[in-house]
Enzyme design. Structure first.
Site, PDB file in Angstrom:
ATOM      1  N   CYS B  30      19.356   1.153  -8.878  1.00 28.31           N
ATOM      2  CA  CYS B  30      20.817   0.759  -8.588  1.00 28.31           C
ATOM      3  C   CYS B  30      21.788   1.872  -8.965  1.00 28.31           C
ATOM      4  CB  CYS B  30      21.079  -0.576  -9.133  1.00 28.31           C
ATOM      5  SG  CYS B  30      20.882  -0.363 -10.969  1.00 28.31           S
ATOM      6  N   ASP B 438     -15.328  -0.968   4.333  1.00 30.21           N
ATOM      7  CA  ASP B 438     -16.142  -0.081   3.563  1.00 30.21           C
ATOM      8  C   ASP B 438     -16.293  -0.988   2.065  1.00 30.21           C
ATOM      9  OD1 ASP B 438     -17.132   1.927   1.760  1.00 30.21           O
ATOM     10  OD2 ASP B 438     -15.205   2.091   1.154  1.00 30.21           O
ATOM     11  N   ASP B 624     -15.440   8.043   3.918  1.00 31.76           N
ATOM     12  CA  ASP B 624     -14.974   7.076   4.984  1.00 31.76           C
ATOM     13  C   ASP B 624     -14.141   7.946   6.075  1.00 31.76           C
ATOM     14  OD1 ASP B 624     -16.320   4.846   4.061  1.00 31.76           O
ATOM     15  OD2 ASP B 624     -14.807   4.610   2.439  1.00 31.76           O
TER      16      ASP B 624
END
Lengths: 54, 768
Positions: B30, B438, B624
């Protein structure tokens, strides 16, 4: 209809003025942080630092 | 951080004597944060200025070159309560910025042109052309041309360039009919004006450009914001290594500044950031992120270690073989290149629509021209009608149909904790019918937890916990966390074995099972938890064995059950058979394969593709990465290896698996809306084109139809905010569940997910 001679150029000039202002603002990075700008408008960093610390 | 940091890599020199650095700042939300950071930095001697960008959560600091050391700025920010991370914005970033600014400039120019031309056109429609000698009308047309021609020449450039590129490549994209429509509309209008005719289409041409530029701009801005966010995360997680200099000095150094041949120190519990050879030291290495295998591997001098693995027990000195860009196994890299090549041929929905649409439109225009000639009209009049057909069919709504949905859906997914890497990912996600997971790090949580806490006496757990607090070993950390222990006991560390301490006058040990002489007690526990790593506590009377395993993500079974309703599910893991079988049984997944190498995973995916399946691969490890690239579409958790993240089409944040299910359902909704939008624009054409063909189209009708259909399509796209209404009650229950658990999640989530929480929506404010 002669009034068009003044009014049409006036309308175009006003529009062009707005466009120029937009391009100027864009060039100076005013659209890079819209979220921040929203907060900066209400920040009180124009007060002297001493007042603010108290 | 104990070592000094070497940050020279991140420092820029915008002008003589000025140094600048970009930092990603954690936890800026903010206006108060802006003021604190900017003022706090400016009070530092030597700092010339600081500017916070709230949208991208970054701060740019400038200082007098040489006046202070860059790490001082990080310390200052840390002291202010905002941990910051240096960030190299790089060339790509500025190129993207330029492109976005250019679109915004074009949009501004087009909006100016559209407003002023409209001003003139509306007066004509309102009756200003009623005077018999048409002088006013011609004047207005000429004024319109004066505004519209330069406007289109400038604001239309992005479309003209893209169309030219497509034509040179002998293909058609949406920009070809757009460019053609704009150019023809303007050309015909000039001719009509010269001939003192009533109809001119200057307003249509400029308005079309404005609508399309707005769509393009929103699209690009969404992409940049999600990418910014992903880059911020990578800066925060950026690997560093402790580099050992000649004189024995150790310095924390960003991975980009490490060169092959350097010597780095890897302490126990740290992630290894480089590929290299062990020079000195002994340890166990957790390779799960690389191979999926959860059992640690012992290393000694001469052994190779890979980036992404975790050093578990002892300190190692590693001679670097490759760092930064080259931190890959060759095999993985080779597979990756091949897999990426195979996938790049995907044709997006919008392009397919364009390929279908363009010929139809052009044939219709040609038929109109010939038809009017045949019924005896002059060639001039026939040409005018044919061009009107082209203008009316100019794919304004079609150009917005797909990007508008993408923007809204990506924003909705972003709020649910999923970052899309590419726009077409949505379309591919919607097509997926098989989901391949996986195991390690994807179905399970990236950090291990204590599995057999229920079987252990509270006193033993508390003792083990307070011993474990002094160790950096990941297994010890899991025990400490489970025990809730706060006060560490003074211990002696035995490198590579564990810790020992005096407790109530007795010597107790906590560490590896063999060192604690707990083999006999360990056997039944190993049998009960085949996928767990064991660690033991030895007191004079007895031994206690702790099983630490990677537990499933908290919502894994419900998400899997959810996804399984519409998709086939499979688990492909590099881990041992018993460990995978256990997880598969727990989740109720019947099809799984264990012990797979990267090439095996690709082979399985290719077999699935061969059987006509479209696969979504969800995985996180280095092993992967090729499979992620080879699958039809892929998702990675944010904790994944960098290389896996780079290949994935989307990333999800936090501990839960829910974003994966959300992605699938939202993608289905988005795809349906895209198709719906394409049909809506087709329907608009069905109504407007006959009018044009029979010569009834006027500029007013064109303007109304064009803006009407654009707005309709945009409003329809807004429906992509919520998941498929077809999901009905299920979808709603899911959402309320997510909301209810949001507060726990904020506390328990991986640290990177919380403070960086972006604005509720990347698309916020764009709908206004």
């Amino acid at each position: 209809m002669n009034v068009l001679v003044y009014l049409v150029p006036l309308a175009l000039a006003l529009g062009a003025l707005g466009l120029a202002a937009f391009l100027w603002a864009l060039k100076h990075g005013q659209f890079e942080d819209l979220d921040g700008a929203a907060w900066r408008a209400i920040s009180d960093d124009d007060l002297p630092e001493e007042d603010e610390r108290s | 951080m104990s070592e000094a940091q070497d940050l020279s890599l991140f420092v820029r020199h915008p002008s003589e004597g000025v140094a600048a650095m970009d930092l990603v700042v954690d936890g800026v939300f903010c206006g108060a944060c802006i003021a604190t950071i900017e003022k706090g930095l400016r009070r530092q001697d030597g700092v010339r200025g600081a500017r916070v960008n709230l949208a991208s959560k970054r701060v740019t600091v400038e200082w007098d070159d040489g006046a202070l050391e860059p790490p001082a700025i990080l310390e200052r920010l840390e002291a202010l309560g905002y941990p910051a991370f240096p960030f190299a914005s790089g060339v790509v970033d500025s190129v993207e910025m330029q492109a976005e600014k250019r679109l915004l400039r074009c949009l501004g120019v087009a909006a100016f042109g559209a407003m002023n031309v409209m001003l003139l056109s509306v007066s004509l429609w309102a009756g200003a052309d009623s005077d018999p000698n048409s002088a006013t009308r011609d004047l207005f047309h000429w004024l319109s041309a004066l505004v519209a021609l330069p406007t289109a020449a400038y604001a239309g450039l992005p479309f003209f360039e893209s169309a030219a590129k497509a034509l040179r490549a002998r293909s058609l994209n949406m920009d070809v009919p757009i460019s053609l429509g704009v150019v023809l509309a303007l050309g015909m209008s000039v001719v009509q004006t010269l001939a003192h005719e009533r109809d001119a289409y200057f307003d249509s041409a400029v308005m079309l450009l404005m609508f399309l530029l707005a769509g393009r701009f929103l699209d690009r801005r969404m992409r940049r914001r999600t990418r910014d966010f992903a880059l911020n995360l990578s800066a925060i997680r950026a690997d560093r290594a402790v580099k050992l200099f000649e004189g024995g000095e150790a310095r924390e150094t960003p991975i980009g500044a490490i060169r092959p041949g350097d010597l780095v120190l890897v302490r126990a519990g740290e992630r290894i950031a480089v590929d290299g050879t062990v020079e000195d030291g002994r340890s166990d290495i957790d390779q799960s992120l690389v191979t999926g295998e959860t059992a640690p591997v012992a290393v000694s001098p001469g052994a190779s270690v890979y980036a992404g693995t975790v050093n578990m027990s002892g300190a190692l000195r590693v001679r670097v073989q490759s760092a930064a860009s080259g931190t890959l196994l060759d095999e993985v890299n080779g597979l990756l290149v091949r897999a990426v090549e195979q996938r790049s041929s995907y044709v997006q929905l919008a392009d397919r629509a364009a390929a279908l649409y363009v010929p139809v439109v052009h044939v219709t225009a040609l038929a109109t021209f010939l038809g009017w000639l045949a019924v005896g009209a002059g060639w001039q009049q026939s040409l005018i009608v044919a061009i009107t057909v082209l203008i009316i069919t100019c794919p304004c709504a079609l150009g917005l149909a797909v990007p508008a949905v993408q923007v809204v859906a990506a924003g909705a997914l972003f709020r649910r904790g999923l970052i899309l890497n590419s726009g077409e990912a949505l379309e591919r996600l919607a097509e997926a019918d098989t989901v391949v997971f996986d195991k390690t790090g994807t179905l399970t949580q990236p950090r291990p937890t204590l599995a057999n806490a229920a079987d252990i006496e509270a006193a033993d757990l508390a003792l083990a916990g307070s011993l474990a607090l002094s160790s950096r070993h990941p297994l010890a950390k899991a025990v400490a966390e489970a025990s809730g222990a706060r006060e560490p006991i003074a211990v002696e560390e035995v490198p590579g074995q564990g810790v020992s301490a005096l407790h109530c006058g007795e010597r107790v040990r906590f560490g590896s099972v063999t060192w604690c002489e707990a083999e006999a007690d360990a056997a039944p526990i190993a049998a009960a938890w085949p996928d767990a790593s064991l660690i033991a506590l030895r007191t004079p009377e007895r031994a206690v064995v702790f099983a630490v395993r990677q537990s499933l993500r908290p919502d894994a079974s419900s998400v899997i059950a959810d996804v399984a309703r519409n998709h086939e599910i499979e688990i492909l893991s590099g881990d041992r058979q018993p460990a995978v079988a256990l997880v598969a049984r727990e989740l109720g997944v019947s099809r799984f394969e264990a012990g797979l190498k990267p090439a095996d995973k690709i082979a399985r995916l290719e077999a699935l593709a061969g059987a006509g399946k479209r696969t979504l691969m969800v995985g996180d490890g280095l092993n992967d990465a090729p499979a992620l690239a080879a699958a039809h579409v892929s998702i990675s958790p944010i904790s994944a290896a960098h290389i896996a993240q780079a290949q994935a089409d989307a990333l999800f944040l936090g501990e839960r698996l829910q974003p994966v299910a959300d992605a699938l359902s939202l993608a289905a909704t988005a795809r349906r809306l895209m198709v719906e939008n394409l049909w809506l624009s087709a329907v608009y054409n069905l109504v407007a084109v006959p009018l044009a063909i029979f010569g009834f189209a006027t500029p007013l009708i064109a303007a109304l139809a064009m803006s009407g259909s654009s707005i309709l399509v945009t409003v329809n796209a807004l429906r992509a905010r919520s998941p498929s209404p077809l999901a009905g009650e299920g979808g709603r229950a899911q959402r309320s569940r997510m909301r209810g658990e949001a507060s726990n999640e904020a506390k328990s989530n991986a640290p990177e997910a919380r403070p960086l929480t972006p604005d509720p929506s990347p698309a916020r404010g764009e709908g206004k």
